[in-house]
Design a protein around this motif. Structure first.
Motif, PDB file in Angstrom:
ATOM      1  N   UNK B 430      -2.363   0.878  28.872  1.00 18.36           N
ATOM      2  CA  UNK B 430      -1.349   1.437  29.764  1.00 18.36           C
ATOM      3  C   UNK B 430      -0.705   0.299  30.558  1.00 18.36           C
ATOM      4  N   UNK B 431       0.540   0.509  30.963  1.00 19.39           N
ATOM      5  CA  UNK B 431       1.256  -0.543  31.695  1.00 19.39           C
ATOM      6  C   UNK B 431       2.194   0.085  32.727  1.00 19.39           C
ATOM      7  N   UNK B 432       2.200  -0.486  33.919  1.00 22.42           N
ATOM      8  CA  UNK B 432       3.085   0.006  34.976  1.00 22.42           C
ATOM      9  C   UNK B 432       4.537  -0.157  34.544  1.00 22.42           C
ATOM     10  N   UNK B 433       5.290   0.921  34.720  1.00 20.75           N
ATOM     11  CA  UNK B 433       6.696   0.935  34.329  1.00 20.75           C
ATOM     12  C   UNK B 433       7.533   0.440  35.518  1.00 20.75           C
ATOM     13  N   UNK B 434       8.321  -0.595  35.289  1.00 24.18           N
ATOM     14  CA  UNK B 434       9.134  -1.128  36.402  1.00 24.18           C
ATOM     15  C   UNK B 434      10.427  -0.354  36.564  1.00 24.18           C
TER      16      UNK B 434
END
Ligand SMILES: [Zn+2]
Lengths: 139, 434
Positions: B430-434
Protein backbone atom coordinates in the motif's frame (compact mmCIF):
# COMPACT_ATOMS: atom_id res chain seq x y z
CA UNK A 1 -7.86 -40.40 -20.84
CA UNK A 2 -10.86 -38.96 -19.08
CA UNK A 3 -10.98 -38.26 -15.35
CA UNK A 4 -12.13 -41.15 -13.23
CA UNK A 5 -14.02 -40.87 -9.92
CA UNK A 6 -11.63 -43.07 -8.01
CA UNK A 7 -10.98 -43.95 -4.38
CA UNK A 8 -7.32 -43.00 -4.37
CA UNK A 9 -7.02 -42.51 -0.62
CA UNK A 10 -8.64 -45.80 0.33
CA UNK A 11 -6.54 -47.64 -2.26
CA UNK A 12 -3.37 -46.06 -0.88
CA UNK A 13 -4.20 -47.25 2.65
CA UNK A 14 -5.35 -50.71 1.48
CA UNK A 15 -2.06 -51.08 -0.37
CA UNK A 16 -0.24 -50.31 2.88
CA UNK A 17 -2.17 -53.15 4.54
CA UNK A 18 -0.74 -55.43 1.84
CA UNK A 19 2.77 -54.15 2.50
CA UNK A 20 3.00 -51.93 -0.58
CA UNK A 21 3.79 -48.19 -0.53
CA UNK A 22 2.23 -46.70 -3.62
CA UNK A 23 2.21 -43.40 -5.47
CA UNK A 24 0.77 -41.98 -8.70
CA UNK A 25 3.04 -41.38 -11.67
CA UNK A 26 2.25 -38.95 -14.47
CA UNK A 27 2.07 -40.75 -17.82
CA UNK A 28 3.02 -37.55 -19.63
CA UNK A 29 6.00 -36.08 -17.74
CA UNK A 30 6.93 -38.91 -15.38
CA UNK A 31 6.50 -36.81 -12.21
CA UNK A 32 5.62 -38.92 -9.18
CA UNK A 33 2.96 -37.66 -6.78
CA UNK A 34 3.39 -38.93 -3.23
CA UNK A 35 1.09 -39.11 -1.43
CA UNK A 36 -1.04 -40.00 -4.47
CA UNK A 37 -3.55 -37.50 -5.92
CA UNK A 38 -5.63 -37.13 -9.11
CA UNK A 39 -3.47 -34.85 -11.24
CA UNK A 40 0.19 -34.07 -11.84
CA UNK A 41 1.25 -30.89 -10.05
CA UNK A 42 4.19 -30.49 -12.40
CA UNK A 43 2.53 -30.57 -15.84
CA UNK A 44 -1.19 -30.60 -15.03
CA UNK A 45 -1.89 -33.93 -16.73
CA UNK A 46 -4.52 -36.14 -15.07
CA UNK A 47 -3.60 -39.38 -16.75
CA UNK A 48 -1.83 -40.94 -13.78
CA UNK A 49 -0.85 -44.54 -13.10
CA UNK A 50 -0.26 -46.35 -9.82
CA UNK A 51 3.32 -47.32 -9.04
CA UNK A 52 5.01 -48.94 -6.06
CA UNK A 53 7.85 -46.81 -4.71
CA UNK A 54 11.27 -48.25 -3.89
CA UNK A 55 11.27 -46.66 -0.44
CA UNK A 56 14.73 -45.17 -0.95
CA UNK A 57 14.77 -41.52 0.08
CA UNK A 58 16.85 -38.60 1.33
CA UNK A 59 16.28 -36.41 4.36
CA UNK A 60 17.05 -32.72 3.77
CA UNK A 61 16.15 -31.04 7.06
CA UNK A 62 15.61 -32.00 10.69
CA UNK A 63 13.37 -30.60 13.41
CA UNK A 64 13.22 -32.36 16.76
CA UNK A 65 9.90 -33.00 18.50
CA UNK A 66 9.29 -30.83 21.58
CA UNK A 67 6.36 -30.14 23.93
CA UNK A 68 4.72 -27.93 21.26
CA UNK A 69 5.10 -30.49 18.50
CA UNK A 70 4.41 -33.78 20.18
CA UNK A 71 1.36 -35.88 20.89
CA UNK A 72 1.21 -38.69 23.45
CA UNK A 73 0.68 -41.32 20.78
CA UNK A 74 3.92 -40.31 19.03
CA UNK A 75 5.88 -41.88 21.91
CA UNK A 76 5.52 -45.23 20.16
CA UNK A 77 7.69 -43.91 17.32
CA UNK A 78 10.77 -44.07 19.57
CA UNK A 79 13.41 -41.49 18.70
CA UNK A 80 12.52 -39.49 15.62
CA UNK A 81 12.60 -36.13 13.90
CA UNK A 82 10.39 -34.25 11.44
CA UNK A 83 11.82 -33.14 8.13
CA UNK A 84 11.78 -32.72 4.38
CA UNK A 85 11.99 -36.09 2.67
CA UNK A 86 12.74 -36.64 -1.03
CA UNK A 87 11.86 -39.98 -2.58
CA UNK A 88 14.21 -41.59 -5.09
CA UNK A 89 11.28 -41.11 -7.50
CA UNK A 90 11.43 -37.34 -6.91
CA UNK A 91 8.50 -36.38 -4.67
CA UNK A 92 9.34 -34.07 -1.74
CA UNK A 93 7.16 -33.74 1.35
CA UNK A 94 7.20 -33.47 5.14
CA UNK A 95 7.52 -36.72 7.05
CA UNK A 96 8.59 -38.43 10.25
CA UNK A 97 12.05 -40.00 10.21
CA UNK A 98 12.80 -42.50 12.97
CA UNK A 99 16.26 -43.23 14.36
CA UNK A 100 17.36 -39.63 14.85
CA UNK A 101 17.59 -38.09 18.30
CA UNK A 102 19.11 -34.74 19.32
CA UNK A 103 22.60 -36.26 19.56
CA UNK A 104 22.37 -37.82 16.11
CA UNK A 105 20.92 -34.60 14.67
CA UNK A 106 23.83 -32.60 16.08
CA UNK A 107 26.31 -35.12 14.69
CA UNK A 108 24.75 -34.96 11.22
CA UNK A 109 24.86 -31.15 11.31
CA UNK A 110 28.41 -30.96 12.66
CA UNK A 111 29.71 -33.28 9.96
CA UNK A 112 27.62 -31.44 7.33
CA UNK A 113 26.14 -34.74 6.19
CA UNK A 114 22.76 -33.45 4.89
CA UNK A 115 21.06 -34.83 2.91
CA UNK A 116 21.25 -38.24 4.60
CA UNK A 117 19.70 -41.50 3.43
CA UNK A 118 16.47 -42.86 4.81
CA UNK A 119 14.01 -45.58 3.87
CA UNK A 120 10.23 -45.72 3.88
CA UNK A 121 8.51 -47.99 6.40
CA UNK A 122 4.93 -48.95 7.05
CA UNK A 123 3.85 -47.91 10.52
CA UNK A 124 0.78 -49.06 12.44
CA UNK A 125 -1.30 -46.25 13.95
CA UNK A 126 -4.56 -46.60 15.83
CA UNK A 127 -6.81 -48.27 13.26
CA UNK A 128 -4.75 -47.86 10.09
CA UNK A 129 -1.25 -48.09 8.70
CA UNK A 130 0.73 -45.05 7.54
CA UNK A 131 4.17 -44.23 6.14
CA UNK A 132 7.19 -43.09 8.13
CA UNK A 133 10.90 -43.24 7.28
CA UNK A 134 13.92 -44.78 8.96
CA UNK A 135 17.33 -43.12 9.05
CA UNK A 136 19.92 -45.21 7.16
CA UNK A 137 23.35 -44.93 8.78
CA UNK A 138 26.15 -44.54 6.20
CA UNK A 139 28.37 -47.64 5.81
CA UNK B 1 12.85 -27.82 -4.11
CA UNK B 2 9.28 -29.10 -4.12
CA UNK B 3 7.07 -28.49 -7.15
CA UNK B 4 5.60 -24.97 -7.00
CA UNK B 5 3.24 -23.59 -9.60
CA UNK B 6 3.24 -19.85 -10.23
CA UNK B 7 0.56 -17.34 -11.15
CA UNK B 8 0.84 -14.20 -13.23
CA UNK B 9 -1.15 -11.38 -11.64
CA UNK B 10 -2.67 -8.63 -13.78
CA UNK B 11 -3.03 -4.97 -12.75
CA UNK B 12 -6.41 -3.84 -11.37
CA UNK B 13 -9.13 -2.60 -13.72
CA UNK B 14 -9.28 0.54 -11.56
CA UNK B 15 -7.39 1.90 -8.57
CA UNK B 16 -8.72 1.20 -5.06
CA UNK B 17 -7.83 3.06 -1.86
CA UNK B 18 -8.18 2.59 1.87
CA UNK B 19 -10.09 5.51 3.36
CA UNK B 20 -11.06 4.30 6.83
CA UNK B 21 -9.93 1.82 9.47
CA UNK B 22 -11.29 0.64 12.82
CA UNK B 23 -10.08 -1.74 15.50
CA UNK B 24 -11.16 -2.87 18.95
CA UNK B 25 -8.66 -3.39 21.75
CA UNK B 26 -7.45 -6.99 21.69
CA UNK B 27 -8.82 -8.57 24.85
CA UNK B 28 -9.54 -11.59 26.98
CA UNK B 29 -13.17 -10.51 27.15
CA UNK B 30 -14.23 -13.14 29.70
CA UNK B 31 -11.57 -12.06 32.20
CA UNK B 32 -12.96 -8.59 32.88
CA UNK B 33 -16.35 -7.48 34.10
CA UNK B 34 -16.48 -4.57 31.58
CA UNK B 35 -15.89 -6.86 28.60
CA UNK B 36 -17.34 -10.20 29.71
CA UNK B 37 -20.45 -10.86 27.62
CA UNK B 38 -19.45 -8.82 24.55
CA UNK B 39 -20.78 -10.42 21.38
CA UNK B 40 -19.81 -10.88 17.73
CA UNK B 41 -22.15 -8.12 16.55
CA UNK B 42 -20.80 -5.74 19.18
CA UNK B 43 -17.14 -6.29 18.32
CA UNK B 44 -17.56 -6.41 14.54
CA UNK B 45 -20.09 -3.57 14.63
CA UNK B 46 -17.75 -1.35 16.66
CA UNK B 47 -14.82 -1.93 14.28
CA UNK B 48 -17.07 -1.46 11.21
CA UNK B 49 -18.62 1.79 12.45
CA UNK B 50 -15.23 3.09 13.60
CA UNK B 51 -13.90 2.45 10.09
CA UNK B 52 -16.91 4.24 8.55
CA UNK B 53 -16.54 7.17 10.92
CA UNK B 54 -12.85 7.36 10.09
CA UNK B 55 -13.59 7.29 6.36
CA UNK B 56 -16.36 9.85 6.64
CA UNK B 57 -18.97 7.51 5.16
CA UNK B 58 -22.38 6.42 6.39
CA UNK B 59 -23.51 2.76 6.38
CA UNK B 60 -25.82 3.84 3.53
CA UNK B 61 -22.76 4.63 1.37
CA UNK B 62 -21.32 1.13 1.76
CA UNK B 63 -22.36 -1.26 -1.02
CA UNK B 64 -21.30 -4.64 0.36
CA UNK B 65 -19.34 -6.17 3.21
CA UNK B 66 -16.93 -9.01 3.63
CA UNK B 67 -16.89 -10.85 6.93
CA UNK B 68 -13.97 -12.92 8.17
CA UNK B 69 -13.86 -15.25 11.15
CA UNK B 70 -11.35 -18.09 11.36
CA UNK B 71 -13.40 -20.54 13.41
CA UNK B 72 -17.06 -19.43 13.67
CA UNK B 73 -18.43 -22.85 14.56
CA UNK B 74 -16.01 -23.31 17.41
CA UNK B 75 -15.87 -19.74 18.77
CA UNK B 76 -19.39 -18.52 18.06
CA UNK B 77 -21.69 -21.48 17.39
CA UNK B 78 -22.26 -19.93 13.95
CA UNK B 79 -22.18 -21.39 10.46
CA UNK B 80 -22.89 -18.21 8.45
CA UNK B 81 -21.44 -15.56 10.73
CA UNK B 82 -21.83 -12.70 8.23
CA UNK B 83 -25.62 -13.01 8.41
CA UNK B 84 -25.91 -13.30 12.16
CA UNK B 85 -24.41 -9.85 12.74
CA UNK B 86 -26.04 -8.24 9.69
CA UNK B 87 -28.34 -5.85 11.59
CA UNK B 88 -25.68 -4.32 13.82
CA UNK B 89 -24.16 -1.51 11.78
CA UNK B 90 -26.86 0.03 9.63
CA UNK B 91 -26.49 -2.14 6.52
CA UNK B 92 -29.58 -4.37 6.86
CA UNK B 93 -30.50 -5.96 3.56
CA UNK B 94 -27.13 -5.40 1.91
CA UNK B 95 -25.27 -8.43 0.71
CA UNK B 96 -22.19 -9.92 2.33
CA UNK B 97 -20.02 -12.98 2.26
CA UNK B 98 -18.12 -14.85 4.92
CA UNK B 99 -14.63 -16.17 4.36
CA UNK B 100 -12.09 -18.01 6.48
CA UNK B 101 -8.44 -18.57 5.75
CA UNK B 102 -7.77 -19.08 9.45
CA UNK B 103 -4.95 -16.78 10.58
CA UNK B 104 -4.63 -15.37 7.03
CA UNK B 105 -8.28 -14.24 6.99
CA UNK B 106 -7.54 -10.61 7.86
CA UNK B 107 -5.21 -10.31 4.88
CA UNK B 108 -7.58 -11.96 2.40
CA UNK B 109 -10.03 -9.38 3.74
CA UNK B 110 -8.10 -6.84 1.67
CA UNK B 111 -7.71 -9.08 -1.39
CA UNK B 112 -11.48 -9.67 -1.48
CA UNK B 113 -12.55 -6.07 -0.84
CA UNK B 114 -10.13 -4.58 -3.34
CA UNK B 115 -11.13 -7.05 -6.06
CA UNK B 116 -14.80 -6.21 -5.51
CA UNK B 117 -14.15 -2.51 -6.13
CA UNK B 118 -11.41 -2.87 -8.75
CA UNK B 119 -13.77 -4.97 -10.88
CA UNK B 120 -16.21 -2.07 -11.01
CA UNK B 121 -19.09 -3.93 -9.41
CA UNK B 122 -19.05 -1.94 -6.15
CA UNK B 123 -17.70 1.53 -5.40
CA UNK B 124 -17.36 1.36 -1.63
CA UNK B 125 -16.91 -1.81 0.42
CA UNK B 126 -16.49 -2.72 4.08
CA UNK B 127 -14.23 -5.59 5.04
CA UNK B 128 -14.20 -6.68 8.66
CA UNK B 129 -13.06 -9.60 10.77
CA UNK B 130 -13.93 -10.76 14.26
CA UNK B 131 -12.69 -13.60 16.42
CA UNK B 132 -13.29 -14.94 19.86
CA UNK B 133 -10.08 -16.87 20.20
CA UNK B 134 -10.25 -16.90 23.97
CA UNK B 135 -13.89 -16.49 25.01
CA UNK B 136 -16.06 -19.03 23.23
CA UNK B 137 -19.85 -18.91 23.08
CA UNK B 138 -21.80 -20.93 25.63
CA UNK B 139 -24.37 -22.85 23.59
CA UNK B 140 -28.03 -22.09 24.37
CA UNK B 141 -27.29 -18.78 26.06
CA UNK B 142 -27.80 -15.39 24.35
CA UNK B 143 -24.48 -13.80 25.30
CA UNK B 144 -22.48 -15.79 27.88
CA UNK B 145 -19.00 -16.96 26.97
CA UNK B 146 -16.43 -19.25 28.59
CA UNK B 147 -12.65 -19.53 28.36
CA UNK B 148 -11.32 -21.59 25.49
CA UNK B 149 -9.38 -24.46 27.01
CA UNK B 150 -6.05 -25.47 25.45
CA UNK B 151 -7.45 -28.97 24.76
CA UNK B 152 -10.35 -27.50 22.85
CA UNK B 153 -8.08 -25.13 20.95
CA UNK B 154 -5.73 -27.92 19.91
CA UNK B 155 -8.60 -30.22 18.96
CA UNK B 156 -10.06 -27.58 16.65
CA UNK B 157 -6.76 -26.41 15.14
CA UNK B 158 -6.23 -30.04 14.11
CA UNK B 159 -9.08 -29.37 11.64
CA UNK B 160 -6.71 -27.09 9.73
CA UNK B 161 -4.82 -30.07 8.39
CA UNK B 162 -5.69 -32.50 5.62
CA UNK B 163 -7.28 -35.59 7.10
CA UNK B 164 -6.32 -38.00 4.31
CA UNK B 165 -2.55 -37.70 4.41
CA UNK B 166 -1.19 -34.82 6.52
CA UNK B 167 -2.65 -35.86 9.87
CA UNK B 168 -1.78 -39.47 9.11
CA UNK B 169 1.88 -38.66 8.30
CA UNK B 170 2.24 -36.73 11.61
CA UNK B 171 4.75 -34.16 10.27
CA UNK B 172 3.17 -31.16 8.51
CA UNK B 173 1.06 -30.05 11.46
CA UNK B 174 4.05 -30.28 13.83
CA UNK B 175 6.50 -28.47 11.56
CA UNK B 176 4.41 -25.29 11.82
CA UNK B 177 6.29 -24.45 15.03
CA UNK B 178 9.97 -24.83 14.27
CA UNK B 179 10.41 -25.35 10.53
CA UNK B 180 11.04 -21.67 9.75
CA UNK B 181 13.72 -21.38 12.46
CA UNK B 182 15.41 -24.58 11.26
CA UNK B 183 15.34 -23.27 7.69
CA UNK B 184 16.70 -19.85 8.63
CA UNK B 185 19.50 -21.21 10.80
CA UNK B 186 20.57 -23.79 8.20
CA UNK B 187 20.38 -21.60 5.10
CA UNK B 188 22.02 -18.55 6.76
CA UNK B 189 24.61 -20.60 8.58
CA UNK B 190 24.11 -19.07 12.03
CA UNK B 191 24.61 -20.82 15.37
CA UNK B 192 21.95 -22.18 17.72
CA UNK B 193 22.85 -19.43 20.18
CA UNK B 194 22.41 -16.71 17.53
CA UNK B 195 19.04 -18.20 16.55
CA UNK B 196 17.87 -18.31 20.17
CA UNK B 197 18.97 -14.71 20.76
CA UNK B 198 17.26 -13.59 17.55
CA UNK B 199 13.98 -15.22 18.55
CA UNK B 200 14.25 -13.61 21.99
CA UNK B 201 14.98 -10.18 20.54
CA UNK B 202 11.93 -10.46 18.30
CA UNK B 203 9.84 -11.07 21.45
CA UNK B 204 11.47 -8.15 23.26
CA UNK B 205 11.01 -5.80 20.29
CA UNK B 206 7.40 -6.85 19.75
CA UNK B 207 6.66 -6.24 23.42
CA UNK B 208 8.33 -2.83 23.43
CA UNK B 209 6.15 -1.90 20.45
CA UNK B 210 3.04 -3.12 22.29
CA UNK B 211 4.02 -1.22 25.44
CA UNK B 212 3.21 2.07 23.66
CA UNK B 213 0.06 0.76 21.96
CA UNK B 214 -3.17 1.26 23.94
CA UNK B 215 -4.97 -1.49 21.96
CA UNK B 216 -2.37 -4.20 22.69
CA UNK B 217 -3.21 -7.05 25.05
CA UNK B 218 0.17 -7.33 26.80
CA UNK B 219 2.03 -4.10 27.50
CA UNK B 220 4.52 -5.00 30.23
CA UNK B 221 7.99 -4.93 28.68
CA UNK B 222 10.35 -7.87 29.07
CA UNK B 223 12.81 -5.46 30.71
CA UNK B 224 10.20 -4.82 33.43
CA UNK B 225 9.41 -8.53 33.77
CA UNK B 226 13.12 -9.32 34.06
CA UNK B 227 13.60 -6.71 36.78
CA UNK B 228 10.58 -8.06 38.68
CA UNK B 229 12.23 -11.49 38.79
CA UNK B 230 15.60 -10.09 39.84
CA UNK B 231 17.43 -10.13 36.50
CA UNK B 232 19.68 -7.18 35.61
CA UNK B 233 19.94 -8.25 31.98
CA UNK B 234 16.79 -8.87 29.95
CA UNK B 235 18.48 -11.57 27.86
CA UNK B 236 19.31 -13.57 30.99
CA UNK B 237 15.59 -13.54 31.73
CA UNK B 238 14.71 -14.56 28.16
CA UNK B 239 17.06 -17.57 28.42
CA UNK B 240 15.77 -18.56 31.87
CA UNK B 241 13.06 -21.03 32.92
CA UNK B 242 10.68 -18.03 33.03
CA UNK B 243 10.71 -18.27 29.24
CA UNK B 244 10.98 -22.06 28.80
CA UNK B 245 11.82 -23.88 25.59
CA UNK B 246 8.55 -25.20 24.19
CA UNK B 247 9.79 -26.18 20.76
CA UNK B 248 13.03 -27.31 19.17
CA UNK B 249 13.82 -23.59 18.87
CA UNK B 250 10.79 -21.71 20.16
CA UNK B 251 10.43 -20.48 23.71
CA UNK B 252 7.11 -19.69 25.38
CA UNK B 253 7.33 -15.97 24.53
CA UNK B 254 7.57 -16.72 20.83
CA UNK B 255 3.99 -18.02 20.62
CA UNK B 256 0.81 -16.02 19.94
CA UNK B 257 -1.44 -14.72 22.70
CA UNK B 258 -4.81 -15.92 21.40
CA UNK B 259 -7.56 -13.53 22.33
CA UNK B 260 -10.75 -11.71 21.24
CA UNK B 261 -11.04 -8.73 18.94
CA UNK B 262 -12.27 -7.22 15.67
CA UNK B 263 -10.98 -4.85 13.01
CA UNK B 264 -12.37 -3.37 9.80
CA UNK B 265 -11.48 -1.29 6.77
CA UNK B 266 -13.38 0.81 4.22
CA UNK B 267 -12.08 0.83 0.65
CA UNK B 268 -13.42 2.75 -2.32
CA UNK B 269 -12.57 3.56 -5.93
CA UNK B 270 -9.66 6.01 -5.79
CA UNK B 271 -11.29 8.36 -8.28
CA UNK B 272 -14.35 8.61 -6.00
CA UNK B 273 -12.45 9.43 -2.82
CA UNK B 274 -13.65 13.04 -2.71
CA UNK B 275 -17.26 11.95 -2.94
CA UNK B 276 -16.96 9.46 -0.08
CA UNK B 277 -14.55 11.17 2.30
CA UNK B 278 -16.44 14.47 2.47
CA UNK B 279 -14.59 16.84 4.79
CA UNK B 280 -12.04 14.25 6.01
CA UNK B 281 -8.52 15.57 5.62
CA UNK B 282 -6.36 12.42 5.77
CA UNK B 283 -4.85 11.12 2.55
CA UNK B 284 -6.23 7.95 1.02
CA UNK B 285 -3.85 4.99 0.86
CA UNK B 286 -3.82 3.11 -2.43
CA UNK B 287 -3.65 -0.68 -2.55
CA UNK B 288 -1.04 -1.15 -5.29
CA UNK B 289 -1.32 -4.92 -5.53
CA UNK B 290 -1.81 -8.23 -3.75
CA UNK B 291 0.16 -11.46 -4.21
CA UNK B 292 -1.26 -14.78 -3.03
CA UNK B 293 -0.06 -18.36 -2.81
CA UNK B 294 -0.80 -21.47 -0.80
CA UNK B 295 1.20 -24.50 0.26
CA UNK B 296 -0.60 -27.32 2.00
CA UNK B 297 1.25 -28.47 5.12
CA UNK B 298 2.88 -31.55 3.56
CA UNK B 299 4.84 -29.15 1.31
CA UNK B 300 8.40 -28.77 2.61
CA UNK B 301 9.07 -25.33 4.14
CA UNK B 302 5.50 -24.31 3.26
CA UNK B 303 5.75 -20.82 4.74
CA UNK B 304 8.98 -19.98 2.93
CA UNK B 305 7.90 -21.42 -0.41
CA UNK B 306 4.48 -19.76 -0.48
CA UNK B 307 5.85 -16.42 0.79
CA UNK B 308 8.47 -16.39 -1.98
CA UNK B 309 5.76 -16.83 -4.62
CA UNK B 310 3.34 -14.27 -3.14
CA UNK B 311 6.12 -11.70 -2.77
CA UNK B 312 7.28 -12.34 -6.35
CA UNK B 313 3.74 -11.70 -7.59
CA UNK B 314 3.22 -8.47 -5.70
CA UNK B 315 6.55 -6.96 -6.72
CA UNK B 316 5.97 -7.98 -10.34
CA UNK B 317 2.46 -6.55 -10.61
CA UNK B 318 3.22 -3.32 -8.73
CA UNK B 319 6.73 -2.62 -10.03
CA UNK B 320 7.66 -1.58 -6.50
CA UNK B 321 11.23 -2.37 -5.39
CA UNK B 322 12.06 -3.85 -1.96
CA UNK B 323 14.08 -0.75 -1.07
CA UNK B 324 10.91 1.35 -1.43
CA UNK B 325 9.19 -0.47 1.47
CA UNK B 326 9.23 1.77 4.57
CA UNK B 327 7.19 -0.38 6.93
CA UNK B 328 6.65 -4.12 7.22
CA UNK B 329 3.99 -6.19 8.96
CA UNK B 330 3.87 -9.95 9.16
CA UNK B 331 1.56 -12.40 10.81
CA UNK B 332 3.91 -13.78 13.46
CA UNK B 333 1.82 -16.16 15.56
CA UNK B 334 5.08 -18.11 15.43
CA UNK B 335 7.49 -15.23 15.93
CA UNK B 336 10.09 -16.57 13.49
CA UNK B 337 7.72 -15.53 10.72
CA UNK B 338 8.48 -11.88 11.02
CA UNK B 339 12.21 -12.30 10.34
CA UNK B 340 11.80 -14.95 7.66
CA UNK B 341 9.16 -13.03 5.70
CA UNK B 342 10.98 -9.70 6.03
CA UNK B 343 14.09 -11.24 4.45
CA UNK B 344 12.13 -12.97 1.69
CA UNK B 345 10.49 -9.61 0.93
CA UNK B 346 13.90 -7.94 0.78
CA UNK B 347 12.88 -5.55 3.57
CA UNK B 348 15.87 -6.85 5.49
CA UNK B 349 19.00 -8.00 3.59
CA UNK B 350 19.46 -11.74 3.01
CA UNK B 351 21.31 -13.41 5.87
CA UNK B 352 21.58 -10.13 7.79
CA UNK B 353 18.05 -9.70 9.09
CA UNK B 354 18.79 -11.46 12.36
CA UNK B 355 21.40 -8.81 13.16
CA UNK B 356 18.87 -6.03 12.52
CA UNK B 357 16.54 -7.78 14.99
CA UNK B 358 19.24 -8.21 17.64
CA UNK B 359 20.29 -4.56 17.24
CA UNK B 360 16.61 -3.59 17.79
CA UNK B 361 16.52 -1.83 14.44
CA UNK B 362 13.15 -3.59 13.79
CA UNK B 363 11.45 -2.01 16.83
CA UNK B 364 9.06 0.92 16.25
CA UNK B 365 11.81 3.48 16.86
CA UNK B 366 14.34 1.74 14.62
CA UNK B 367 15.09 2.32 10.94
CA UNK B 368 13.42 -0.94 9.76
CA UNK B 369 10.30 -1.30 11.90
CA UNK B 370 8.37 -4.58 11.87
CA UNK B 371 4.99 -5.12 13.53
CA UNK B 372 4.91 -1.74 15.23
CA UNK B 373 1.70 -2.77 17.02
CA UNK B 374 3.47 -5.55 18.92
CA UNK B 375 2.66 -8.50 16.67
CA UNK B 376 0.84 -11.66 17.72
CA UNK B 377 3.02 -12.31 20.75
CA UNK B 378 2.22 -8.93 22.36
CA UNK B 379 -0.56 -7.12 20.50
CA UNK B 380 -2.45 -10.42 20.63
CA UNK B 381 -3.92 -12.80 18.11
CA UNK B 382 -7.66 -12.69 17.52
CA UNK B 383 -7.10 -15.02 14.62
CA UNK B 384 -9.12 -13.62 11.71
CA UNK B 385 -9.03 -10.06 13.01
CA UNK B 386 -5.26 -9.79 13.41
CA UNK B 387 -4.54 -9.11 9.76
CA UNK B 388 -6.85 -6.10 9.68
CA UNK B 389 -5.50 -4.99 13.05
CA UNK B 390 -2.09 -4.87 11.35
CA UNK B 391 -3.59 -2.77 8.57
CA UNK B 392 -5.21 -0.47 11.16
CA UNK B 393 -1.83 0.11 12.79
CA UNK B 394 -0.06 0.52 9.45
CA UNK B 395 -2.56 3.13 8.23
CA UNK B 396 -2.23 5.08 11.50
CA UNK B 397 1.55 5.04 11.10
CA UNK B 398 1.36 6.20 7.48
CA UNK B 399 -0.92 9.08 8.51
CA UNK B 400 1.34 10.02 11.43
CA UNK B 401 -1.43 9.21 13.92
CA UNK B 402 0.31 6.44 15.89
CA UNK B 403 0.98 8.56 18.98
CA UNK B 404 3.73 7.40 21.30
CA UNK B 405 4.51 4.46 19.04
CA UNK B 406 4.93 6.59 15.91
CA UNK B 407 7.88 5.53 13.72
CA UNK B 408 10.68 8.07 13.47
CA UNK B 409 10.43 8.81 9.75
CA UNK B 410 7.73 9.40 7.15
CA UNK B 411 6.37 6.04 6.01
CA UNK B 412 4.86 6.23 2.56
CA UNK B 413 4.91 2.62 1.36
CA UNK B 414 4.24 -0.55 3.33
CA UNK B 415 4.06 -4.28 2.81
CA UNK B 416 1.85 -6.57 4.87
CA UNK B 417 2.26 -10.34 4.73
CA UNK B 418 -0.45 -12.68 5.95
CA UNK B 419 0.04 -16.34 6.75
CA UNK B 420 -2.22 -19.05 8.08
CA UNK B 421 -4.70 -21.83 7.57
CA UNK B 422 -2.16 -24.55 6.79
CA UNK B 423 -1.08 -22.49 4.81
CA UNK B 424 -2.35 -19.51 2.85
CA UNK B 425 -0.12 -16.56 2.10
CA UNK B 426 -1.41 -13.13 1.10
CA UNK B 427 0.98 -10.20 0.70
CA UNK B 428 0.11 -6.68 -0.34
CA UNK B 429 1.71 -3.29 -0.87
CA UNK B 430 0.00 0.00 0.00
CA UNK B 431 1.16 3.56 -0.63
CA UNK B 432 -0.06 6.97 0.52
CA UNK B 433 -1.76 8.79 -2.34
CA UNK B 434 -0.49 12.36 -2.76
ZN1 LIG C 1 3.09 -34.49 -15.37
Amino acid sequence: MSIKLEKVVQTFYENLEEGKITAKKCTKCGNVEFPPVYACNKCGCWDMEWIEISGKAKLHSMVMPAPLSMKPEYKALGKYCYGEVELEEGARFNAVVRGINKKKRDEILEKKMLPVNCKAAIYQRDGYKTVVFDYVEEE
Amino acid sequence: MAIMNQTKVNPYMRSVSIIGVGCTPFMYTVDREETNGLTEGELFGYAALKAMEDAGVSPRDVDFYFHGEASPLNGSNYLTPNIQIANWFGMKGKASIHHSEACCTGYYAIEEAVNAVASGKYNCVLSGCVEFGDGVAVPNHPYKREKMTMDRFLATTAWLYDRNYTRSFMAGQELIYDDAAEWYKRTRGITDQDMDDTLNWMCINNRRNASVNPLAIERTTYEELAKEKGFDNVMDYMRSPYNPKMGDFLRAGAIELKCDGAAAVIVCATDMVDKYMGNKSHKPIEVLGVGCAACEATTPHFEVTATEEAVRQVYEVTGVKPEEIDLFYSNDFIITSHLVSAEIAGYLPYGEGWKYVCDQRTAYDGDKPINTNGGRTSFGHAHAASGLADLYECVRQMRGEAGEGQVKFEAKTAMLRGYGGAQNICTYIIRTKD
